[in-house]
Every structure is written in structure tokens, then in C-alpha cells.
Design a protein around this motif. Sequence first.
Motif, PDB file in Angstrom:
ATOM      1  N   GLU A  79      24.558   0.315 -10.858  1.00  0.00           N
ATOM      2  CA  GLU A  79      23.936  -0.094  -9.873  1.00  0.00           C
ATOM      3  C   GLU A  79      24.342  -1.655  -9.442  1.00  0.00           C
ATOM      4  O   GLU A  79      24.225  -2.506 -10.537  1.00  0.00           O
ATOM      5  CB  GLU A  79      22.462  -0.053  -9.798  1.00  0.00           C
ATOM      6  CG  GLU A  79      21.608  -0.764  -8.757  1.00  0.00           C
ATOM      7  CD  GLU A  79      20.066  -0.767  -8.917  1.00  0.00           C
ATOM      8  OE1 GLU A  79      19.560   0.421  -8.667  1.00  0.00           O
ATOM      9  OE2 GLU A  79      19.392  -1.836  -9.149  1.00  0.00           O
ATOM     10  N   THR A 109      23.847  -5.009  -6.919  1.00  0.00           N
ATOM     11  CA  THR A 109      23.010  -5.701  -5.900  1.00  0.00           C
ATOM     12  C   THR A 109      23.963  -6.221  -4.865  1.00  0.00           C
ATOM     13  O   THR A 109      24.790  -7.144  -5.112  1.00  0.00           O
ATOM     14  CB  THR A 109      22.054  -6.714  -6.379  1.00  0.00           C
ATOM     15  OG1 THR A 109      21.144  -5.806  -7.363  1.00  0.00           O
ATOM     16  CG2 THR A 109      21.097  -7.227  -5.385  1.00  0.00           C
ATOM     17  N   ASP A 121      27.268  -8.439   3.023  1.00  0.00           N
ATOM     18  CA  ASP A 121      26.265  -8.334   4.072  1.00  0.00           C
ATOM     19  C   ASP A 121      27.042  -7.489   5.339  1.00  0.00           C
ATOM     20  O   ASP A 121      27.783  -8.055   5.940  1.00  0.00           O
ATOM     21  CB  ASP A 121      25.409  -9.328   4.493  1.00  0.00           C
ATOM     22  CG  ASP A 121      24.306  -9.016   5.583  1.00  0.00           C
ATOM     23  OD1 ASP A 121      23.150  -8.441   5.212  1.00  0.00           O
ATOM     24  OD2 ASP A 121      24.154  -9.145   6.697  1.00  0.00           O
ATOM     25  N   VAL A 158      22.336   4.547  -1.862  1.00  0.00           N
ATOM     26  CA  VAL A 158      21.749   3.201  -1.516  1.00  0.00           C
ATOM     27  C   VAL A 158      20.334   2.941  -1.595  1.00  0.00           C
ATOM     28  O   VAL A 158      19.874   3.750  -1.037  1.00  0.00           O
ATOM     29  CB  VAL A 158      22.471   2.812  -0.146  1.00  0.00           C
ATOM     30  CG1 VAL A 158      21.812   1.324   0.166  1.00  0.00           C
ATOM     31  CG2 VAL A 158      23.773   2.773  -0.084  1.00  0.00           C
ATOM     32  N   ASN A 159      19.941   2.246  -2.616  1.00  0.00           N
ATOM     33  CA  ASN A 159      18.465   2.371  -2.830  1.00  0.00           C
ATOM     34  C   ASN A 159      17.805   3.519  -3.171  1.00  0.00           C
ATOM     35  O   ASN A 159      16.723   3.760  -2.552  1.00  0.00           O
ATOM     36  CB  ASN A 159      17.710   1.603  -1.570  1.00  0.00           C
ATOM     37  CG  ASN A 159      18.192   0.261  -1.160  1.00  0.00           C
ATOM     38  OD1 ASN A 159      18.543  -0.707  -1.850  1.00  0.00           O
ATOM     39  ND2 ASN A 159      18.573  -0.213   0.173  1.00  0.00           N
ATOM     40  N   MET A 217      23.271   8.022   2.026  1.00  0.00           N
ATOM     41  CA  MET A 217      23.262   7.277   3.169  1.00  0.00           C
ATOM     42  C   MET A 217      24.558   7.549   3.856  1.00  0.00           C
ATOM     43  O   MET A 217      25.546   7.897   3.144  1.00  0.00           O
ATOM     44  CB  MET A 217      23.198   5.716   2.800  1.00  0.00           C
ATOM     45  CG  MET A 217      23.076   4.767   4.047  1.00  0.00           C
ATOM     46  SD  MET A 217      22.786   3.068   3.604  1.00  0.00           S
ATOM     47  CE  MET A 217      23.018   2.209   4.979  1.00  0.00           C
ATOM     48  N   LEU A 253      25.427  -2.029   5.456  1.00  0.00           N
ATOM     49  CA  LEU A 253      24.325  -2.300   4.336  1.00  0.00           C
ATOM     50  C   LEU A 253      24.042  -3.888   4.459  1.00  0.00           C
ATOM     51  O   LEU A 253      24.449  -4.572   5.248  1.00  0.00           O
ATOM     52  CB  LEU A 253      25.364  -2.243   3.006  1.00  0.00           C
ATOM     53  CG  LEU A 253      25.976  -1.168   2.651  1.00  0.00           C
ATOM     54  CD1 LEU A 253      26.539  -1.077   1.275  1.00  0.00           C
ATOM     55  CD2 LEU A 253      24.826   0.322   2.618  1.00  0.00           C
ATOM     56  N   LYS A 254      22.889  -3.992   3.821  1.00  0.00           N
ATOM     57  CA  LYS A 254      22.399  -5.481   3.710  1.00  0.00           C
ATOM     58  C   LYS A 254      22.348  -6.100   2.594  1.00  0.00           C
ATOM     59  O   LYS A 254      22.132  -5.510   1.706  1.00  0.00           O
ATOM     60  CB  LYS A 254      21.142  -4.986   4.401  1.00  0.00           C
ATOM     61  CG  LYS A 254      20.772  -4.537   5.611  1.00  0.00           C
ATOM     62  CD  LYS A 254      19.284  -4.460   6.346  1.00  0.00           C
ATOM     63  CE  LYS A 254      18.223  -3.890   5.288  1.00  0.00           C
ATOM     64  NZ  LYS A 254      18.665  -2.376   5.113  1.00  0.00           N
ATOM     65  N   TYR A 255      22.337  -7.372   2.624  1.00  0.00           N
ATOM     66  CA  TYR A 255      22.230  -8.310   1.465  1.00  0.00           C
ATOM     67  C   TYR A 255      20.988  -7.813   0.626  1.00  0.00           C
ATOM     68  O   TYR A 255      19.878  -7.603   1.146  1.00  0.00           O
ATOM     69  CB  TYR A 255      21.980  -9.720   1.964  1.00  0.00           C
ATOM     70  CG  TYR A 255      21.724 -10.812   0.956  1.00  0.00           C
ATOM     71  CD1 TYR A 255      22.421 -11.011  -0.308  1.00  0.00           C
ATOM     72  CD2 TYR A 255      20.399 -11.555   1.057  1.00  0.00           C
ATOM     73  CE1 TYR A 255      21.952 -11.930  -1.445  1.00  0.00           C
ATOM     74  CE2 TYR A 255      20.086 -12.506   0.167  1.00  0.00           C
ATOM     75  CZ  TYR A 255      20.851 -12.529  -0.944  1.00  0.00           C
ATOM     76  OH  TYR A 255      20.599 -13.432  -2.098  1.00  0.00           O
ATOM     77  N   ASP A 281      20.720  -5.169  -0.948  1.00  0.00           N
ATOM     78  CA  ASP A 281      20.706  -3.650  -1.089  1.00  0.00           C
ATOM     79  C   ASP A 281      21.183  -3.137  -2.412  1.00  0.00           C
ATOM     80  O   ASP A 281      22.102  -3.825  -2.991  1.00  0.00           O
ATOM     81  CB  ASP A 281      21.558  -2.905   0.024  1.00  0.00           C
ATOM     82  CG  ASP A 281      20.743  -2.435   1.322  1.00  0.00           C
ATOM     83  OD1 ASP A 281      19.415  -2.602   1.144  1.00  0.00           O
ATOM     84  OD2 ASP A 281      21.463  -2.156   2.348  1.00  0.00           O
ATOM     85  N   ARG A 282      20.821  -2.172  -3.028  1.00  0.00           N
ATOM     86  CA  ARG A 282      21.212  -1.511  -4.423  1.00  0.00           C
ATOM     87  C   ARG A 282      22.070  -0.409  -4.117  1.00  0.00           C
ATOM     88  O   ARG A 282      21.776   0.720  -3.744  1.00  0.00           O
ATOM     89  CB  ARG A 282      20.057  -1.235  -5.176  1.00  0.00           C
ATOM     90  CG  ARG A 282      19.182  -2.343  -5.499  1.00  0.00           C
ATOM     91  CD  ARG A 282      17.967  -1.866  -6.384  1.00  0.00           C
ATOM     92  NE  ARG A 282      16.922  -0.906  -5.507  1.00  0.00           N
ATOM     93  CZ  ARG A 282      16.780   0.270  -5.671  1.00  0.00           C
ATOM     94  NH1 ARG A 282      17.300   1.087  -6.579  1.00  0.00           N
ATOM     95  NH2 ARG A 282      15.851   0.797  -4.837  1.00  0.00           N
ATOM     96  N   LEU A 283      23.459  -0.733  -4.184  1.00  0.00           N
ATOM     97  CA  LEU A 283      24.526   0.304  -4.137  1.00  0.00           C
ATOM     98  C   LEU A 283      24.700   0.830  -5.607  1.00  0.00           C
ATOM     99  O   LEU A 283      24.710   0.287  -6.545  1.00  0.00           O
ATOM    100  CB  LEU A 283      25.954  -0.450  -3.800  1.00  0.00           C
ATOM    101  CG  LEU A 283      27.080   0.478  -3.656  1.00  0.00           C
ATOM    102  CD1 LEU A 283      26.874   1.488  -2.593  1.00  0.00           C
ATOM    103  CD2 LEU A 283      28.421  -0.469  -3.240  1.00  0.00           C
TER     104      LEU A 283
END
Length: 312
Positions: A12, A14, A20, A50-51, A55, A61-63, A65-67
Amino acid sequence: MIKTKRFGEWYELTLPRDWDGFTIDYILRNIWRAPKKQIHLMRMENQVKVNGEWMNWNSPLKYMDRLQLRIFIDEDFGVIPFYKEVQILYEDDHLLVLNKPVHMDTHPNEDGQTNTLSNAVAFHLQSQGEYRKVKHVHRLDRDTTGAVLFAKHPLAGTVLDRMLEERIIKRTYVALVHGLVKTKKGIIKEPIGRDRHHATRRRVSPSGQQAVTHFELIKTYPKQNLSLIKCQLDTGRTHQIRVHLSYVGHPLAGDVLYGGKPIFDRQALHAAKLEFPHPFTMEKISCNAPLLEEEDNKSVMLANLLHVLPNN
């Protein structure tokens, strides 16, 4: 530094602020530059979330987010695990740096060979319950000692291969050469190719591959007519340092294949330092490889002459 965690087979990451808006596809293709085949496999086998959810790979993706990537998958070592005591300079879930001793191949050159650094790596991983295909990112000649980098899973191997090709991984060697080197610093830019008259020897050749070696004088030994130099490579051709230094009239001491005198039982070359940003966290990794003890008197003499290792 990018925040990361491991959960079993899953890794994982972050998402940092400057990622972003990136998509999964963009990160794999343009940040890590994974090959199309590898990306296709990860997509088909649902190895990315993702999270905690599947997806669309083209959704931004956003700042924070857990990839999540399923990259710690058991597979065959590719070599026979074989115990050999080795010095580990750095290790985490993704990579491993070892200090290769003398008279040891980096990897097997024939079926069933077990006395190589790769076999020792496989045994080390097996003892930790890790079943990974062993992949060396670069190699050292059998009688060259020092730091060797291994990747512990395919994505790490992909990123580290690219970093090596783009000279992001910095390798520093110390070499003891015949003659008193006159210049403090220099660059040798001569292409290297095979020697058609010798199965293993390489030579400077106009039709060879581009090769660039930087060198810097550390110390001279006038009584022995030897010089200690530091070398850094822009390219990684087979026998590059040995060929280049012989070409400019300063063959490695002990390197009889390239004109050195047999004052040691091997070429006087040691991979003293390895530096690179971590392929996933971007943390700076710096590994200094001390000279390991060798049994015979000639090697003790070599160690005494090579004792000045670079700090930068």
C-alpha cells in the motif's frame, strides 16, 4: 518520502501530493514505466485496488488515496537455494543489497550450479518464508568483490532496471592499477566490443557499444609502482573498468587477462558503494561495502592497499 505499508501479498502506497490527479495507468506506465506485458497481467489478474476497492484505471486519483498493489506473490526462485554466509548491506520488502565475496559468480552460468550469490540470496529468502524469483539488477565479475543489488519482485525489477539504464543508480568502485596515474581526474569514452580472438575477453572497438568510465586518483604507491583510483560508470559493459584502464596503460593489478601482473590472485577491483533513491518511497539508499577478509597472504596485501574506501 512516500508513505508505504505491507499487508500480506499487498503493498500500500499513500498517494503523495504531487501525484494528485494521476491515474493508475499513468503511474504504472509513466512513473514506474512498467512494460505493457506486465501492466496487462496486473490488470487481468486484478492486482491493483484503491482504498480497498477496484477502480477504473483511467479515473484520476486524489492526494492521500491508498494505492494497493498485489506484488508479493509466491513464485519459483529460478535457482537452487544454497546456503552461503553473505553480508547483507540493505534489505526491505522490495530489494536486497549484498556484499559479494571473491571467487563467486553473481548468478549460475550452467544448469545445477549452486555456489553463486543468486543461490545464496534464494536460500536467504527461503529462510524468511519468502518465495520470490531471484533477479540481480547488475552483476560483478567472479573475482570482483562488493555491492550487488537484487530485486525481490517483478515490479521492483522493472523500476530498478530503468534506474540503472538512466544512471540514477550510482556505482563507485576502487581499483588498484599498475603505474603512477598522472591526472587527478579523467573520463574514458571508448566503445567496448567482443574480442573475436578470445572467448571471454573484451576490447576497445569502434564497432562496440558506448562505454563511459570516470576515474579519480586517490593515492599512489611509488615503491610498488601502483595507484589507487576511484571509478564511476555511466554504462555497464562487461569488463568495462578492466578494459578501459588497460587501454589507457594502467591495467588492474592482478588482472592477467588484460595485461596486469599476477601480484594478487585476482584483479584488484572492489565495488565499494551503491547509491540510489528507493524505487517506491524515494528514500535515499546508500550502501558502503567493506572489504571482506580473504584467506591467502596475497589477498591480505591487496586489502591493505585498498583500505582507503570513498566516502562520497
